[in-house]
Design an enzyme around this catalytic site. Sequence first.
Site, PDB file in Angstrom:
ATOM      1  CE1 TYR A 147      35.370   9.461   4.942  1.00  0.00           C
ATOM      2  CE2 TYR A 147      36.426  10.850   3.307  1.00  0.00           C
ATOM      3  CZ  TYR A 147      36.515   9.917   4.308  1.00  0.00           C
ATOM      4  OH  TYR A 147      37.737   9.426   4.696  1.00  0.00           O
ATOM      5  CG  ASP A 242      33.932  18.613   3.295  1.00  0.00           C
ATOM      6  OD1 ASP A 242      34.674  18.888   2.333  1.00  0.00           O
ATOM      7  OD2 ASP A 242      34.127  17.642   4.041  1.00  0.00           O
ATOM      8  CE  LYS A 270      39.054  14.997  -2.173  1.00  0.00           C
ATOM      9  NZ  LYS A 270      39.721  13.714  -2.071  1.00  0.00           N
TER      10      LYS A 270
HETATM   11  N1  HOZ Z   1      38.000  11.681  -0.335  1.00  0.00           N
HETATM   12  C1  HOZ Z   1      38.251  10.761  -1.401  1.00  0.00           C
HETATM   13  C2  HOZ Z   1      37.043  10.512  -2.198  1.00  0.00           C
HETATM   14  N2  HOZ Z   1      35.907  10.186  -1.439  1.00  0.00           N
HETATM   15  C3  HOZ Z   1      38.795   9.498  -0.955  1.00  0.00           C
HETATM   16  C4  HOZ Z   1      40.219   9.611  -0.786  1.00  0.00           C
HETATM   17  C5  HOZ Z   1      40.685   8.457   0.002  1.00  0.00           C
HETATM   18  O1  HOZ Z   1      40.005   8.124   0.984  1.00  0.00           O
HETATM   19  O2  HOZ Z   1      41.697   7.906  -0.386  1.00  0.00           O
END
Ligand code: HOZ
Length: 433
Positions: A147, A242, A270
């Site tokens: 993702y 990433d 993050k």
């Molecule tokens: N990237 C975060 C964990 N996969 C998700 C954060 C979100 O979409 O709120």
Amino acid sequence: MNGTTRPRSHAAFARAKELIPGGVNSPARAFGGVGGEPIFFADALGQRLTDLDGHVYLDYIGSWGPMILGHRHPRVVAAIERALATGTSYGAPTEAESRLAELIIAAVPSIEKVRMVSSGTEAAMSAVRLARGFTGRDKLVKFAGNYHGHVDSLLVAAGSSAATLGVPNSPGITAGTAADTIVLEYNDVEGLERTFKAQGRTIAALLMEPVVGNMGLVRPTREFLAAARKLTLAHGALLVFDEVMTGFRLAYGGAQEVLGVTPDLTTLGKIVGGGLPLGAYGGRRDVMDHVLPAGKVFQAGTLSGNPLAVAAGTATLEELRDNPPYARLERHGARLEQGFRDAAAAAGQPVWIARVGSMMTMFFQRGPDAVPVTGWNTACLSDTARYADFFWKMIDRGVYLPCSQYEALFFSDAHTDADIEATVAAAAASLAA
Ligand code: HOZ
């Protein structure tokens, strides 16, 4: 499903649903993967969260990764307060941005120049445009279950909430956009070789999570990483890591430091913003100098390099540099992993547990023997109903885990030995129940 009542969370969710689609501003927090209603929070401090109804939880999400120092770390709070006193946004450059850039460049092995944006999604979107602008090619390669935020071209066979909620290919993404994205299975060296042999001259970039956190935690094999680096070099494509989740978490230099592989570009989010909205992308100087106004690849943002986010990110990185928590995080991770493994074995629950440092996933499996989870084809076989049952039992015991089988848990430097032991005990009781 869960024994604890949360009337104020329930009321808050009912109101939010009237005002906000699905009642949440990001689907990962909607509890779609575990059923029931999301818990609304009122306070966070250190390793603990307090919900609207006054229940306290040990936090194993940490805002999905940023809070490696725990919530409201004094050094970070002080930095934000100092920045607040001098203005929240100028839309003009500040010296503080260069200080953060210097820290990022010193920390991350592959980054020679860096551009700040406001989220990991923006970082991925910008890296894709840069890779295409630099190479003059259109195609992207990504891996199922990885993702990279909600970028159109990467929201194909996507992990995280896209996988959890059953929309790995979202409506709204044109067939033309999707056609430029080649999706492969993670850790499949042969698939990678075949693809580059057939289409190498058209591929602008290979994007990957060097350690995946978005289909649950999945580790790369050495051969797979080596193939990714070798094939991109041989075919003139850019390798983009990433590291939105893994950056500054698996080590100060991120996964690339741990794995010893140097990508051309890296995306960050993050932790780099210390809990405020900030992302970044960086890498080879010759590639980064194609970004406007040094070069011609357009990318911009009113709040890019926002003073509060830069202050929080800078304080977080300085704390990680000055007082590295990584040995302690590894020790706690190893104990958590062993504790969960023992608890599952005692309960006769087949699981596959994958962990790197302070990120971990326990995949609930259906057969009697553990099946290694190496990519989406194996991750998606998980017994998500069993995970949901475990999740709610842990909630009842005051442990807040990711609300999906397909997300990694994160813990912080604020978690103590006693917290880890309490979590292991809660897991044993929940699995036995
Ligand atoms: N990237 C975060 C964990 N996969 C998700 C954060 C979100 O979409 O709120």
